[in-house]
Scaffold this motif. Sequence first.
Motif, short mmCIF file in Angstrom:
data_model
loop_
_atom_site.label_atom_id
_atom_site.label_comp_id
_atom_site.label_asym_id
_atom_site.label_seq_id
_atom_site.Cartn_x
_atom_site.Cartn_y
_atom_site.Cartn_z
N GLN A 46 -53.94 -20.22 39.70
CA GLN A 46 -55.21 -20.44 39.00
C GLN A 46 -56.36 -19.99 39.89
O GLN A 46 -57.23 -20.79 40.25
CB GLN A 46 -55.38 -21.91 38.61
N PRO A 47 -56.37 -18.72 40.28
CA PRO A 47 -57.36 -18.28 41.28
C PRO A 47 -58.78 -18.34 40.74
O PRO A 47 -59.03 -18.10 39.56
CB PRO A 47 -56.94 -16.84 41.57
N SER A 48 -59.70 -18.65 41.63
CA SER A 48 -61.12 -18.58 41.28
C SER A 48 -61.52 -17.11 41.29
O SER A 48 -60.77 -16.24 41.74
CB SER A 48 -61.95 -19.37 42.30
N PHE A 49 -62.74 -16.83 40.84
CA PHE A 49 -63.26 -15.47 40.87
C PHE A 49 -63.24 -14.93 42.30
O PHE A 49 -62.84 -13.79 42.55
CB PHE A 49 -64.68 -15.47 40.30
N GLU A 50 -63.68 -15.79 43.23
CA GLU A 50 -63.73 -15.37 44.63
C GLU A 50 -62.32 -15.03 45.15
O GLU A 50 -62.12 -14.06 45.88
CB GLU A 50 -64.32 -16.49 45.48
N GLN A 51 -61.32 -15.83 44.76
CA GLN A 51 -59.96 -15.57 45.22
C GLN A 51 -59.40 -14.29 44.63
O GLN A 51 -58.67 -13.56 45.30
CB GLN A 51 -59.06 -16.75 44.87
#
Lengths: 288, 227
Positions: A46-51
């Motif tokens: 569930q990566p964030s945008f930054e990840q």
Amino acid sequence: MSPPAWIGDLPTLGPGLGYRRALRRDILANADAVGFLEITIEHFIQPSFEQRRELAALRRRFPIVPHGLSLSLGSVEPADDVLLDAIGAVVELVRPPWWSEHVAMTRAGRLDIGHLAPLPFTRQAVDVLCENIRRVKQRLSVPLILENITYTHRFAGAEQSEAEFLRAVVEQADCGLLLDLMNVHANARNHGYDPVTFLDQLPLERVVEVHVVGGHEAGGRVIDSHSSPTPAAVWDLVRYVARRAPIRGLIVEWDADFPPFDSILAELATARRHLGGASCDSPSSRTS
Amino acid sequence: MRLAELQNLVVALYLSSDERAAWARDPDAVACAYGVDADGMAALGGVPLADLEFYARSLLAKRRKEAAALLPLAAAAAGDAFGRRFHRYAATCVPAGPKLHVADLLAFARSVAHDPASMASQTLDVLRYEVMPWELNFQLEEETVMLRASGARLRVVRARRAGGVRWRIVRFGSRVPALVRALSMRPPRRPPAHERIASVGVFLNLPPLARPIEWYVPYWLRRRGQP
């Protein structure tokens, strides 16, 4: 013995590093010395945008091999489809030549151990692992390799040795081996057996990747804390395996108590020497 | 061998000192409670209790180290008290799922918030500050599992990524930027007296920004009856 054809087709990535955010700047500044990166899949579920941006930036510079911790392939209770899909999404995002998990259990009965736990070395446990791996392979076609773990205790009444157990799993499930040589060293010291005899019982033709790093001693045991330089005894095992198996990649798996980055670069240089100067595929083929 | 039953028992022993105590007293009764058969008893019976205790301690130590790594200022400010407080929380609560370290730190921070006397006020403040990005980006879910042998209850917490714009308003005992600067020094220090005024922090999470936007407003609490 020859490896299966699919292992023969895997690229050679050379020595690489376990990716830790604290090392990011140094890794990027020394990219030429790092053959590939191993990421922990659960950090990017569930990566964030930054990840996502982070992974994309890393992917442009390095081949990435995802390494999972939470599938619990040894549990009778299989991983649910939501987790499998989430893991699959991370693996597919980085388009790796292979990915890895463990011959271990991490949960049962809605409780999560939070660490890798040993299995009884029985035929039944082999069958459970292989059934779970079969389900995973239906979801993910990327080649899977399996890592041996370190353990503080063993279950009585084993039907086979650990080496026989690992052989049975990887051959029956047609997987590769991720040989953690620090784990071999720790288990050999803690449980009183010869690591070379152990290695000789494994299907070394299935070794795709090797893990190294050092730990520490506590209470008379060797602990794989991933927090110190690789011991000489482990480098000896690397040389032993490298003479018998075409290792595609070696990861220095430093997780804690990071030293100055020059020390980590020295580990990579040592790895390169012990792998016999095995060259990576050309830089143009490093990202596909 | 009833492998699933054995695995349920083994995991409970790894995670619960109450179950290990029950096992030490009467392993047959515990095996029966979990439906473990003779083969499973034989397999587990060969594991010394000391080895199970060692493994259980290593699991707790790993959790504490992970929490300290994610809350470095609070861990440094609290010193040994961080570990003691964490172990008290961890004895009855276990994280689960692929984001288990996030679940652990959120649940730990909330347990401290419910028992503020358990930590010094500045440590409490910096803990509330450090946990904020996680609070704004994850939701914590909880269930209770009753252990079959001892009857003890374990809280099981899971963290799931939360989407969208989220915000929090938090009261602090000091101006937070000064507090963070002071606690980042080695050794950690108290902020200067003029910075130790109560403030209210407003935190706004605006994806795709990596960190929440923060505003701090000092306030003066007036006692009832005073102008």
